[in-house]
Each structure stands twice: as structure tokens, then as C-alpha cells.
Design a protein around this motif. Structure first.
Motif, PDB file in Angstrom:
ATOM      1  N   VAL A 139      -2.702   3.844  -3.276  1.00 37.71           N
ATOM      2  CA  VAL A 139      -2.493   2.951  -4.405  1.00 37.71           C
ATOM      3  C   VAL A 139      -1.946   1.629  -3.865  1.00 37.71           C
ATOM      4  CG1 VAL A 139      -0.152   3.779  -4.880  1.00 37.71           C
ATOM      5  CG2 VAL A 139      -1.474   2.717  -6.702  1.00 37.71           C
ATOM      6  N   TYR A 140      -2.363   0.552  -4.485  1.00 34.80           N
ATOM      7  CA  TYR A 140      -1.991  -0.782  -4.023  1.00 34.80           C
ATOM      8  C   TYR A 140      -1.231  -1.528  -5.113  1.00 34.80           C
ATOM      9  CZ  TYR A 140      -5.772   0.282  -0.758  1.00 34.80           C
ATOM     10  OH  TYR A 140      -6.576   0.885   0.177  1.00 34.80           O
ATOM     11  N   ASN A 181      -9.147   6.266  -4.582  1.00 34.34           N
ATOM     12  CA  ASN A 181      -8.977   7.718  -4.574  1.00 34.34           C
ATOM     13  C   ASN A 181      -9.516   8.352  -3.298  1.00 34.34           C
ATOM     14  OD1 ASN A 181      -7.770   7.731  -7.153  1.00 34.34           O
ATOM     15  ND2 ASN A 181      -9.770   7.773  -8.151  1.00 34.34           N
ATOM     16  N   CYS A 240       6.944   3.619  -4.128  1.00 38.55           N
ATOM     17  CA  CYS A 240       5.776   4.240  -4.715  1.00 38.55           C
ATOM     18  C   CYS A 240       6.182   5.619  -5.230  1.00 38.55           C
ATOM     19  CB  CYS A 240       4.706   4.367  -3.637  1.00 38.55           C
ATOM     20  SG  CYS A 240       3.261   5.323  -4.074  1.00 38.55           S
ATOM     21  N   LYS A 250      -4.479   2.102 -16.496  1.00 43.01           N
ATOM     22  CA  LYS A 250      -3.208   1.636 -15.971  1.00 43.01           C
ATOM     23  C   LYS A 250      -2.376   0.964 -17.033  1.00 43.01           C
ATOM     24  CE  LYS A 250      -6.062  -1.944 -13.942  1.00 43.01           C
ATOM     25  NZ  LYS A 250      -6.510  -2.514 -12.637  1.00 43.01           N
ATOM     26  N   SER A 306       0.848  -1.195   0.000  1.00 42.69           N
ATOM     27  CA  SER A 306       0.000   0.000   0.000  1.00 42.69           C
ATOM     28  C   SER A 306       0.877   1.237   0.000  1.00 42.69           C
ATOM     29  CB  SER A 306      -0.890   0.029   1.248  1.00 42.69           C
ATOM     30  OG  SER A 306      -1.734  -1.085   1.308  1.00 42.69           O
ATOM     31  N   ILE A 324      -2.151  -3.504 -10.131  1.00 43.85           N
ATOM     32  CA  ILE A 324      -2.188  -2.219  -9.451  1.00 43.85           C
ATOM     33  C   ILE A 324      -3.616  -1.729  -9.376  1.00 43.85           C
ATOM     34  CG2 ILE A 324      -1.824  -0.867 -11.570  1.00 43.85           C
ATOM     35  CD1 ILE A 324      -0.016   1.007  -9.897  1.00 43.85           C
ATOM     36  N   SER A 325      -3.933  -1.079  -8.273  1.00 40.17           N
ATOM     37  CA  SER A 325      -5.247  -0.479  -8.112  1.00 40.17           C
ATOM     38  C   SER A 325      -5.108   0.739  -7.211  1.00 40.17           C
ATOM     39  CB  SER A 325      -6.240  -1.485  -7.507  1.00 40.17           C
ATOM     40  OG  SER A 325      -5.805  -1.903  -6.217  1.00 40.17           O
ATOM     41  N   ARG A 326      -6.135   1.547  -7.156  1.00 37.21           N
ATOM     42  CA  ARG A 326      -6.087   2.710  -6.271  1.00 37.21           C
ATOM     43  C   ARG A 326      -7.467   3.002  -5.722  1.00 37.21           C
ATOM     44  NH1 ARG A 326      -3.716   7.725  -9.447  1.00 37.21           N
ATOM     45  NH2 ARG A 326      -4.427   8.893  -7.606  1.00 37.21           N
ATOM     46  N   LYS A 336      -5.683   8.429 -12.052  1.00 36.71           N
ATOM     47  CA  LYS A 336      -6.797   8.591 -11.127  1.00 36.71           C
ATOM     48  C   LYS A 336      -8.087   8.025 -11.726  1.00 36.71           C
ATOM     49  CE  LYS A 336      -6.674  12.061  -8.430  1.00 36.71           C
ATOM     50  NZ  LYS A 336      -6.684  13.437  -7.848  1.00 36.71           N
TER      51      LYS A 336
END
Length: 125
Positions: free
Chosen positions: A75-76, A70, A92, A57, A21, A66-68, A53
Motif C-alpha cells: 500500500v502506498y 495487491n 501502516c 478508500k 510504501s 492512498i493506493s495499493r 483490497k
């Protein structure tokens, strides 16, 4: 200056999984593009994945995603089936989204991003 704090690293056996994270100190244009990198001892820093955002990706190693979120400025990086060669410090980065034709990517963030302190990932055989 955007502050980034990574977490989730650790030691896992080969074949294991980790979820990293990265929390950003702000939600602004300066965090519209975020990504993950890693650097192993004696090697150059390499980009893994980046995400805008709006969710767009880059693609890369199929073991990583990857993911986020908001709403949480986070972001993960989900990493599966890890191998000893994945051992590295994971960083990161965050920056503004570029104007076309440039894209939110590792190449972009290397030159335009703010960086966290990193989180160590060690995979044992």
C-alpha cells in the motif's frame, strides 16, 4: 501475525512530496483493509487514509492519496505540498475488512489492525 514494513520517509522542504510504501508479509483476509496513520510528538495517533483490497478508500486531506498493489502486497501513501505540520512518524496498519455497517477506515484499523514500525517524515520550513 502480519508483518508490515514501511519505507519512503525522509526529510523534505515545505512544499515537497514523498511517497511512502508499506509491504505486508502476506496476502490474506488479514490484509484486506490497510491504511496509514501518523503520530507527531506529544500527539495522539491519527488516521490518514484507508483502502480495501477492492480499491474502495476513504477520503481525507486532498494533498494525500492512498493506493495499493495487491500483487505486491503493498500500500502506498502519496503526499504532496507537505508542510512542517506534517512532520510525524507515519505508520501502516492492516486488518480484516469489517462487516457492514462498519467500514475499512482508520477507526476500524485502530482497534483491529496490525502495525508496522513506522517511517519518519520531517518537513522543514
Amino acid at each position: 501475525q502480519v508483518q508490515l514494513v514501511e519505507s519512503g520517509g525522509g526529510s523534505v522542504p515545505a512544499g515537497g512530496s514523498l511517497r511512502l510504501s508499506c509491504v505486508a508479509s502476506e496476502d490474506s483476509d488479514r490484509t484486506s483493509c490497510m491504511g496509514w496513520f501518523r503520530q507527531a510528538p506529544g500527539k495522539e495517533r491519527e488516521g490518514i487514509l484507508a483502502i480495501r483490497k477492492d480499491g474502495r478508500k476513504t477520503v481525507g486531506d486532498s494533498r494525500f492519496s492512498i493506493s495499493r498493489d495487491n500483487a505486491k502486497n503493498t500500500v502506498y501513501l502519496e503526499m504532496n505540498n507537505l508542510s512542517p505540520s506534517d512532520t510525524a512518524m507515519y505508520y501502516c496498519a492492516a486488518g480484516p475488512s469489517p462487516k457492514l455497517p462498519a467500514v475499512c477506515s482508520g477507526v476500524w484499523l485502530i482497534r483491529n489492525g496490525a502495525w508496522g514500525q513506522g517511517t519518519q517524515v520531517t518537513v522543514s520550513s
